[in-house]
Design an enzyme around this catalytic site. Structure first.
Site, PDB file in Angstrom:
ATOM      1  N   ASP A 167       5.525   5.451   9.428  1.00 45.13           N
ATOM      2  CA  ASP A 167       4.069   5.498   8.815  1.00 45.13           C
ATOM      3  C   ASP A 167       3.851   3.907   8.731  1.00 45.13           C
ATOM      4  O   ASP A 167       4.402   3.003   9.355  1.00 45.13           O
ATOM      5  CB  ASP A 167       4.093   6.229   7.723  1.00 45.13           C
ATOM      6  N   TYR A 179      -5.283   0.655   3.312  1.00 38.39           N
ATOM      7  CA  TYR A 179      -5.891   0.776   4.781  1.00 38.39           C
ATOM      8  C   TYR A 179      -7.043  -0.232   4.974  1.00 38.39           C
ATOM      9  O   TYR A 179      -7.089  -0.710   5.927  1.00 38.39           O
ATOM     10  CB  TYR A 179      -6.500   2.334   4.891  1.00 38.39           C
ATOM     11  N   HIS A 184       5.891  14.086  11.214  1.00 37.44           N
ATOM     12  CA  HIS A 184       5.659  12.684  10.841  1.00 37.44           C
ATOM     13  C   HIS A 184       6.414  12.268   9.617  1.00 37.44           C
ATOM     14  O   HIS A 184       7.195  11.051   9.435  1.00 37.44           O
ATOM     15  CB  HIS A 184       4.034  12.739  10.372  1.00 37.44           C
TER      16      HIS A 184
END
Length: 484
Positions: free
Chosen positions: A251, A401, A457
């Site tokens: 990630d 982000y 993930h």
């Protein structure tokens, strides 16, 4: 006859001389070609080295106000996770006042976290989950904090025990992502630091919290992106005395450790990642998308690659859209939805745990409980949620982000290849499948590409043994050590 013989002799001598000269010319030509090839190779190597661009960065200041005139306190302070009855009472009060909302019939997890199953999770959290017990588990390993570029950086530091005198563990930095935390690595830590096989490497593991996540202080200024985090973690490792180390990430941890390799390729001995979406599509990647289904061997595509990639519109584009709504929100207006999550523990749990469902296996969208407890325990999942809740870090974690995507997709690091030896663990249920050809586009010294048997993930948390084994094999290869 005598004159004739003399003429023949002269003719023979002439041809001999010509042949000799001709041979000499051929040898000279070959020598010149060889010299040219050698010189060309030298020039190519020199130019290649010049093209191995290193990512550039400058020191930052993320604390309140202006940088202090005095040198920054570089001390390392022990840290302990703590809780209080007031903290737990406040949590319970907020859960008691949550307003349930009915799920649509036959909706499973296709509309997000199923409301009916959410009530079960909240009930367990409220009446059975023991936060005090989990705090003890968190403190099982040593925690520390140190101030870097104006903010406190938290990390867990686990040294191997019972090593022969005069030896040390292999230093390994492990970086988490969103919506995870350093706690993702608690299942893998004993496998790396106390390996069961006596011939395996013993690692000395450092797990930091990304600034703005968990117990690491949030930046107080705009602009803290993955490159800044990479620079901060390099400073952390230097402060701990490591001139060289290995790094692992998934990630956001993938991008941060990749940036670390780009910043100081001689410091990062090896890079291991389990997530590597392509930054910029190169010519071969584009051609593989266009022709790979028809000519798979031309691009080294396996049956697994074909199954995960094609049809490309459905498997890559549509699936990406289905799972990236959160990203568009967080990359544009993180503070808006973040404020609601910061006030509501139930909302926070739904927002975070939905990712642990669908990112573990996309098929879990079709299950009433999202398959959440098939791969994780509620205790572990809620411990990760509690790290966000008790530290009030959901908004600052989401801002990461905005800081990265807000600068556009053409950041400098996106165009710079990685020349550090790299290992890639390809888990079958990862959000985006990356074939070996695509990984090599960015990571020019791909040492190992491992198709994993299972996992998604959050692989380090879901499949710690598989991940530990792949890290072990990759590092052993670079250390040139074999099992007996």
């Amino acid at each position: 006859m005598s004159c004739c013989r003399q003429e023949v002799a002269r003719e023979a001598c002439y041809h001999s001389t010509v042949l000799s000269c001709s041979a000499t010319g051929v040898y000279r030509m070959i020598a010149e070609v060889l010299v040219a090839l050698v010189l060309g190779a030298v020039v190519y190597v020199l130019l290649l080295k010049q093209r191995q661009e290193v990512l550039q960065t400058e020191d930052g200041w993320w604390g309140l106000g202006e940088p202090h005139e005095t040198p920054e306190d570089d001390s390392i302070r022990p840290f302990k996770v703590e809780t209080s009855s007031e903290e737990i009472e406040d949590l319970h009060k907020r859960m008691d006042h949550t307003r349930p909302f009915p799920a649509l019939e036959d909706s499973q997890f296709n509309y997000g976290f199923n409301s009916k199953y959410l009530q079960r999770v909240v009930s367990y959290w409220r009446h059975e989950f023991d936060w005090n017990k989990q705090v003890e588990k968190l403190n099982r390993y040593p925690h520390f904090k140190t101030k870097i570029e104006g903010i406190d950086v938290h990390y867990v530091h686990v040294r191997p025990r019972n090593l022969p005198e005069g030896t040390s563990g292999v230093p390994l930095l492990m970086v988490h992502g969103w919506p995870g935390s350093f706690y993702e690595f608690y299942g893998i830590l004993p496998l790396l630091t106390e390996p069961e096989n006596a011939d395996d490497l013993a690692f000395e593991v450092i797990c930091p919290s990304i600034p703005g996540y968990g117990f690491s202080e949030a930046p107080h200024k705009k602009g803290f992106d993955s490159v800044c985090a990479a620079r901060v973690f390099h400073k952390l490792m230097k402060r701990l005395g490591f001139a060289q180390f290995y790094a692992h990430g998934g990630d956001w941890g993938w991008l941060i450790t990749t940036n670390m390799a780009q910043l100081e390729p001689k410091t990062v001995k090896g890079l291991h990642v389990n997530f590597a979406p392509p930054a910029k599509p190169g010519f071969r990647m584009v051609m593989s998308v266009l022709l790979g289904r028809r000519f798979p061997k031309l691009f080294g595509f396996t049956d697994r690659d074909l199954n995960r990639l094609f049809p490309i519109v459905q498997k890559v584009m549509v699936e990406s859209v289905k799972e990236s709504g959160y990203m568009h929100i967080q990359a544009t207006k993180p503070d808006t939805v973040g404020r609601g999550l910061n006030d509501s523990p139930v909302g926070l749990a739904a927002y975070i745990l939905e990712k642990f469902s669908t990112w573990t296996d996309p098929e879990f969208r079709n299950m009433e409980d999202g398959g959440l407890e098939r791969n994780f325990s509620l205790d572990d999942l809620l411990t990760n949620v509690m790290i966000y809740w008790t530290t009030g870090s959901i908004i600052s974690s989401m801002r990461f982000y905005k800081e990265n995507f807000g600068k556009g997709l053409n950041q400098k690091h996106a165009a710079i290849p990685v020349y550090v030896p790299t290992g890639f663990a390809s888990f079958p249920n990862e959000l985006m499948h990356t074939p070996e050809l695509w990984v090599k586009q960015k990571y020019r010294k791909l040492t190992s590409y491992s198709p994993m048997a299972r996992g998604g993930h959050f692989a380090a948390m879901e499949e710690p043994r598989l991940m530990a084994e792949d890290i072990q094999n990759f590092t052993r290869k670079l250390e040139k050590r074999k099992r007996k």
